[in-house]
Every structure is written in C-alpha cells, then in structure tokens.
Design a protein around this motif. Structure first.
Motif, PDB file in Angstrom:
ATOM      1  N   GLU A   1       0.827  -1.208   0.000  1.00  0.00           N
ATOM      2  CA  GLU A   1       0.000   0.000   0.000  1.00  0.00           C
ATOM      3  C   GLU A   1       0.861   1.256   0.000  1.00  0.00           C
ATOM      4  O   GLU A   1       0.542   2.243  -0.666  1.00  0.00           O
ATOM      5  N   ASN A   2       1.970   1.229   0.747  1.00  0.00           N
ATOM      6  CA  ASN A   2       2.822   2.414   0.885  1.00  0.00           C
ATOM      7  C   ASN A   2       4.184   2.234   0.232  1.00  0.00           C
ATOM      8  O   ASN A   2       5.154   2.903   0.607  1.00  0.00           O
ATOM      9  N   ASN A   3       4.252   1.342  -0.756  1.00  0.00           N
ATOM     10  CA  ASN A   3       5.470   1.104  -1.532  1.00  0.00           C
ATOM     11  C   ASN A   3       6.671   0.764  -0.651  1.00  0.00           C
ATOM     12  O   ASN A   3       7.774   1.278  -0.832  1.00  0.00           O
ATOM     13  N   ASP A   4       6.452  -0.126   0.305  1.00  0.00           N
ATOM     14  CA  ASP A   4       7.512  -0.584   1.193  1.00  0.00           C
ATOM     15  C   ASP A   4       8.479  -1.461   0.407  1.00  0.00           C
ATOM     16  O   ASP A   4       8.088  -2.493  -0.138  1.00  0.00           O
ATOM     17  N   PRO A   5       9.781  -1.115   0.332  1.00  0.00           N
ATOM     18  CA  PRO A   5      10.721  -1.932  -0.453  1.00  0.00           C
ATOM     19  C   PRO A   5      10.964  -3.305   0.156  1.00  0.00           C
ATOM     20  O   PRO A   5      11.496  -4.190  -0.519  1.00  0.00           O
ATOM     21  N   GLU A   6      10.598  -3.503   1.433  1.00  0.00           N
ATOM     22  CA  GLU A   6      10.776  -4.793   2.079  1.00  0.00           C
ATOM     23  C   GLU A   6       9.466  -5.576   2.157  1.00  0.00           C
ATOM     24  O   GLU A   6       9.343  -6.529   2.933  1.00  0.00           O
ATOM     25  N   PHE A   7       8.512  -5.200   1.339  1.00  0.00           N
ATOM     26  CA  PHE A   7       7.181  -5.769   1.470  1.00  0.00           C
ATOM     27  C   PHE A   7       7.150  -7.279   1.314  1.00  0.00           C
ATOM     28  O   PHE A   7       6.386  -7.976   1.991  1.00  0.00           O
ATOM     29  N   LEU A   8       7.977  -7.840   0.416  1.00  0.00           N
ATOM     30  CA  LEU A   8       7.903  -9.283   0.189  1.00  0.00           C
ATOM     31  C   LEU A   8       8.354 -10.080   1.408  1.00  0.00           C
ATOM     32  O   LEU A   8       7.955 -11.239   1.568  1.00  0.00           O
ATOM     33  N   ILE A   9       9.174  -9.502   2.276  1.00  0.00           N
ATOM     34  CA  ILE A   9       9.488 -10.188   3.527  1.00  0.00           C
ATOM     35  C   ILE A   9       8.235 -10.248   4.393  1.00  0.00           C
ATOM     36  O   ILE A   9       7.900 -11.285   4.967  1.00  0.00           O
ATOM     37  N   ARG A  10       7.533  -9.128   4.471  1.00  0.00           N
ATOM     38  CA  ARG A  10       6.281  -9.104   5.230  1.00  0.00           C
ATOM     39  C   ARG A  10       5.267 -10.065   4.622  1.00  0.00           C
ATOM     40  O   ARG A  10       4.576 -10.796   5.334  1.00  0.00           O
ATOM     41  N   ARG A  11       5.167 -10.069   3.288  1.00  0.00           N
ATOM     42  CA  ARG A  11       4.211 -10.959   2.628  1.00  0.00           C
ATOM     43  C   ARG A  11       4.549 -12.417   2.905  1.00  0.00           C
ATOM     44  O   ARG A  11       3.653 -13.251   3.116  1.00  0.00           O
TER      45      ARG A  11
END
Length: 544
Positions: free
Chosen positions: A282-292
């Motif tokens: 949602e907020n263009n987090d560059p580490e999002f795939l770790i969270r996902r």
C-alpha cells in the motif's frame, strides 16, 4: 515500537533480497525465495530436527485455538489444529520442540465407531500447527474428529467428504462469509452459522486485519487491559501474524463455526496488508515481500489447507479447484497475489486509459488461463467462482461517467472482459460468483455487457456482508437509492452484518441473505433479509 523499527528486525541480506524482488516484480526467484523462506523459518519437508517435547510438560490446555477441517474431497478430509496453551505469547506457551499429536476420525460424535486414528508432529517451525490428510474414506459422508496431546483432548469437530466426481448429487448448501475485524464487533453471525444446516463454508477473505487492537478490543468494549499490549501495533512479522490469528481464533463463536463445518478459505488483502497488489505494498515498502512471506506463512499455519498450499518463500498458490460430484465445480480464486497495481492511486475514480489498459490483470495470466480452461473441461451443472472483490459493474452515481472502485474488477475491466468472454465461449450456462470484501450484501445479475442491460445474463453474483467489519451497519445505507438506480443489474442491497447461504439444486439455486441487527453487543437474533432463486438454464435473480 514504530512500523519502521519493527521492519528493521529483518537481516540486511533479507532486506536486500526484498528490494531486488520489489524492483523487478518477480514472484519467484530461486535465491531470493530461499532467503525469504529462511526469514520465516520454513523447515524442510518432513523435518524432525527439533527435540521432542515430553507430553507431561503440557500442563495447560493446548487446544485453545480449536479445531477445523477444510477442502473436502471425495474420500478425503483435511483436519487442522494448532497447539497454544498460552495463545497470547509469541511461542504459544510451548518450547521450540516438536509435539506428538494423536487424532481420531469416527462415524459418530461419541467415537464408538472410529474408522481411522493416527499421529502427527506439531513442529515449532510451523507454529505447532497440525495438518492431517485422511484418505481412503467413504465418499459423501459426515465424520467426527478430535485430537489429543499429552493428557489433553480437543473439542470434537464435524466434517465431511465430497461425493465422487461422477456422482449425481442432488443438492448442496453453502455458507458464505467474509470480513471479520475483531475490534469492530462480535462474531454473533458465526454463532448462528454454527447452528445452520450447511455442508461447507466458503470464507472469501479478510479472516483477520493487520491493524492494532487496543486493550478494550475497540467496539467490543472489554474491560481495560483485557487484550494484551502485544496486539497494540500493526502486524509486520511472523510472530505478529501468528499472535493475531491466536486472538481471532480465541473467539468462541468462530471456534464453534469451525468445529461445526468444513471451511474452504481464500484470502483478500488484510491477511497481509490493506489493498496490496502482488509485490506492491500500500505504501510502496521496499521490504514488502518479507512481510508478505511472513503473512502467507502464518495464513497456511492457521488455516485448514492441504499440502499443495504450503508456501514457498513469498509465494503461496492458493487458487484451486474442488468438485461436488457433477452438481458443482468450484474454482477458488486469488485476486491479490498476481494483480497489477491499482490504477490512479486506488480508491473510487473515473475509469480511463490507465485502468482500461488491456495488459492489466486481476488474476495474472496463469490463473486466468487455468480458470477458463477449467470451464472448457467442466461437466458440472453449476460453475461457482468463490473470490474476493466485487465482480459486477458497480457505479457510485447516476452521472456519466461514474466513478468505480479501482480495487475491484471495475478497476480491471479488460481482465473481467476476458473472463466473461471465456465463460461465454466455454458454454458455461449456470455461472455463480461468490464475493466478500465490501461489508454489505449484494445480489447481482452478471451481464455479458454491463453497458447494455439487454445483453445476455451469464450468471449471478452473491456478495456476502461482513461478519463484523464496519460495526453495526444499516439495512439501507446512505447510498442505497443511488446504487440501486445507477446499477440496474443490482437486484438486492443490504448493509447489515451477517452471512449468506446458497443451496445448489438440479433445477435452481437459492440464495438467502442473513443479517443480524447489531454486532457491538452480543446476542443479536438472525433474520433472513431476502431470498432469491436463479434457475438452471435461465440465469438471473428472482425473489424466492
């Protein structure tokens, strides 16, 4: 702790892997996927590396999160539980040791006629969850099951197998649910669903929400401090997601519904993060795939899913196909993991070149091809598509042009057109889409061309309201008259909380929209707000 501080707990190597994946928009890259798998402590298949716990050390009930079953197949059931004697602790109150869990499956709830029994290991790497697949059972039969760990015995669950692929099943009743934000109301609808006569429940997403939960649990208004402080922040890590499932699954009405019926689950956005799109947060987090990766991992651990749905790093193949004899084929979709980013910054916007780009997709190419190919091969009377976001056209005004939701299929019209064309070319005559997400009941006719209301009605869409999300709601929301006028194919609209049931028969299908008048206090009665039928060979909702 701030969101940025929590995310900084990931190692530099994993942050680098996530940035690499986000930039390139890859969903599977072997090296980075392995790193992401490590981030969520994914053990090798069949691992027994952890020492075994002496069951005498389990001094409190480990079955606080209940039992569940899912994805009924002909002659096969999937049984689930997760051990957590202290559910509001990150480790569930168990050491990092594997636990032997025994299980029984019987024809009767007194277990006087046990047909299978066995044992499975609850690994700490899997959050001490257990997924037991029991095969070679009778088709189209109800069974009862329970688990034992140490001296503790779980509650009894009820499940069933599906009819054989060639069986001419005469009827099937579904429960349809979605959107159960814990801090916006009680799960009274689940209490009623647990007592309802349904064969299987389809959960269409937003099983939990990533947002913080206060000590009073918001609208539930518990005494101060009832919910531990560990929930007073947004979920980002594997421990966060595991803890949030424990909070949600501690609700007695949800426990009862899972024990009463097998569930077929699919996710929407909030199991991970609001309105994410594929690898884009949602907020263009560059580490999002770790969270996902953490969110997907916790989802599998806490749902009655079979082995093919075991996550691989940041990926989890959730779309799948189930059958109920020759009566129904269910094509369960995932409209989050593979979608293009929402056009025009998301929200309600006027359609334009960006949203209408033919290259945009809600399902991804592989899932779209899989769906249409499945229709071409289908021998089922009813072809049902359980999925997440509103499929039918939905204008929010009578103006021309009108705004539409960029997060729904309206924001991906080329993707929807390919699906509609595929349904028509496949000769699918009795199409039904099941939807959640929007916290209201809708009943739609699916038109071949929504711009031409005289075009063929290809099927119907049953949109279920939320269990609790949005609070009490109202029978006629403020936009009720506008929506009904702007969308002639919209046959029903109700804004109260509840669930839907759908009975598929040989001649027609019946949809019952069920509501509760309030969720911010307990004890609400259940009402059938409206009932509709759609006939075999003559699609379109008609009052029952």
């Amino acid at each position: 702790m701030t969101l940025d501080a929590r995310q900084s707990q990931h190692t530099p190597e994993l942050r680098a892997a996530a940035r690499h994946l986000s930039r390139r928009r890859f969903l599977t890259v072997s090296g980075a996927a392995a790193a992401l798998a490590f981030a969520v402590n994914l053990p090798a298949a069949g691992t027994a590396a952890a020492a075994e716990l002496d069951p005498a050390q389990i001094t409190e009930d480990p079955f606080t999160l209940g039992v569940a079953s899912g994805d009924p197949l002909p002659g096969s059931v999937l049984l689930w539980t997760r051990l957590a004697p202290a559910p509001y602790q990150p480790d569930g109150g168990l050491p990092a040791e594997r636990v032997t869990v025994h299980w029984e499956l019987a024809r009767d709830e007194n277990f006087s006629r046990v047909v299978r029994r066995g044992s499975a290991s609850a690994h700490p790497e899997f959050g001490h969850s257990v997924h037991v697949q029991v095969d070679d059972l009778d088709e189209d039969r109800v069974y009862y099951y329970r688990f034992k760990a140490g001296s503790w015995i779980s509650r009894t669950g009820r499940t069933r197998t599906a009819p054989g692929r060639g069986a001419k099943a005469s009827a099937l009743t579904l429960g349809v649910v979605s959107c159960q934000r814990y801090d916006q109301g009680y799960y009274t609808a689940y209490k009623h669903l647990a007592e309802d006569d349904v064969d299987v429940v389809f959960h269409l997403g937003d099983y939990l929400y990533e947002y913080a939960v206060s000590g009073v649990a918001g609208a539930r208004a518990y005494p101060a401090g009832t919910v531990p402080d560990v929930y007073d922040h947004e979920m980002t890590t594997l421990d966060d997601y595991r803890l949030k499932y424990a909070l949600y699954k501690s609700d007695p009405d949800l426990l009862a519904a899972h024990a009463a019926h097998p569930f077929v689950v699919t996710w929407d956005d909030h199991e991970t993060e609001n309105n994410y799109a594929g690898a884009v947060s949602e907020n263009n987090d560059p580490e999002f795939l770790i969270r996902r990766a953490a969110a997907y991992r916790a989802y599998w651990e806490n749902q009655p899913l079979r082995r093919p749905q075991l996550p691989d790093g940041a990926d989890l193949k959730l779309y799948r196909r189930l059958y109920w004899g020759r009566l129904a084929q269910f094509d369960v979709l995932d409209t989050r993991q593979y979608r293009s980013d929402q056009a025009y910054g998301d929200g309600w916007k006027i359609p334009g070149p960006d949203s209408e780009d033919p290259a945009r997709t809600l399902t991804g190419d592989a899932q779209e091809e899989w769906l249409i190919d499945g229709w071409q091969r289908s021998h089922a009377l009813w072809n049902v598509v359980p999925q997440q976001v509103t499929f039918s056209q939905r204008y929010n005004s009578t103006a021309v042009p009108s705004q539409v939701s960029m997060d729904s299929w309206d924001g991906y019209p080329a993707s929807r057109e390919r699906i509609l064309a595929g349904a028509e070319e496949s000769g699918v005559e009795n199409l039904m889409v099941l939807t959640g997400d929007v916290h209201v009941h809708y009943g739609f006719d699916i038109k071949r061309d929504f711009a031409d209301q005289t075009s063929k009605t290809l099927g119907t869409e049953i949109v279920t309201s939320s269990i609790s999300s949005g609070g009490n709601g109202s029978e006629k929301p403020a936009n009720w008259a506008t929506f009904m006028a702007a969308n002639p194919h919209l046959r029903f609209y109700n804004g109260l909380r509840g669930y839907a049931t759908v009975t598929l028969g040989r001649d027609l299908a019946r949809a019952d929209f069920k509501t509760v008048p309030y969720v911010t206090t307990q004890g609400a009665p259940l009402t059938t707000a409206a009932s509709f039928v759609t006939e075999v060979g003559e699609q379109g909702l008609k009052p029952a």
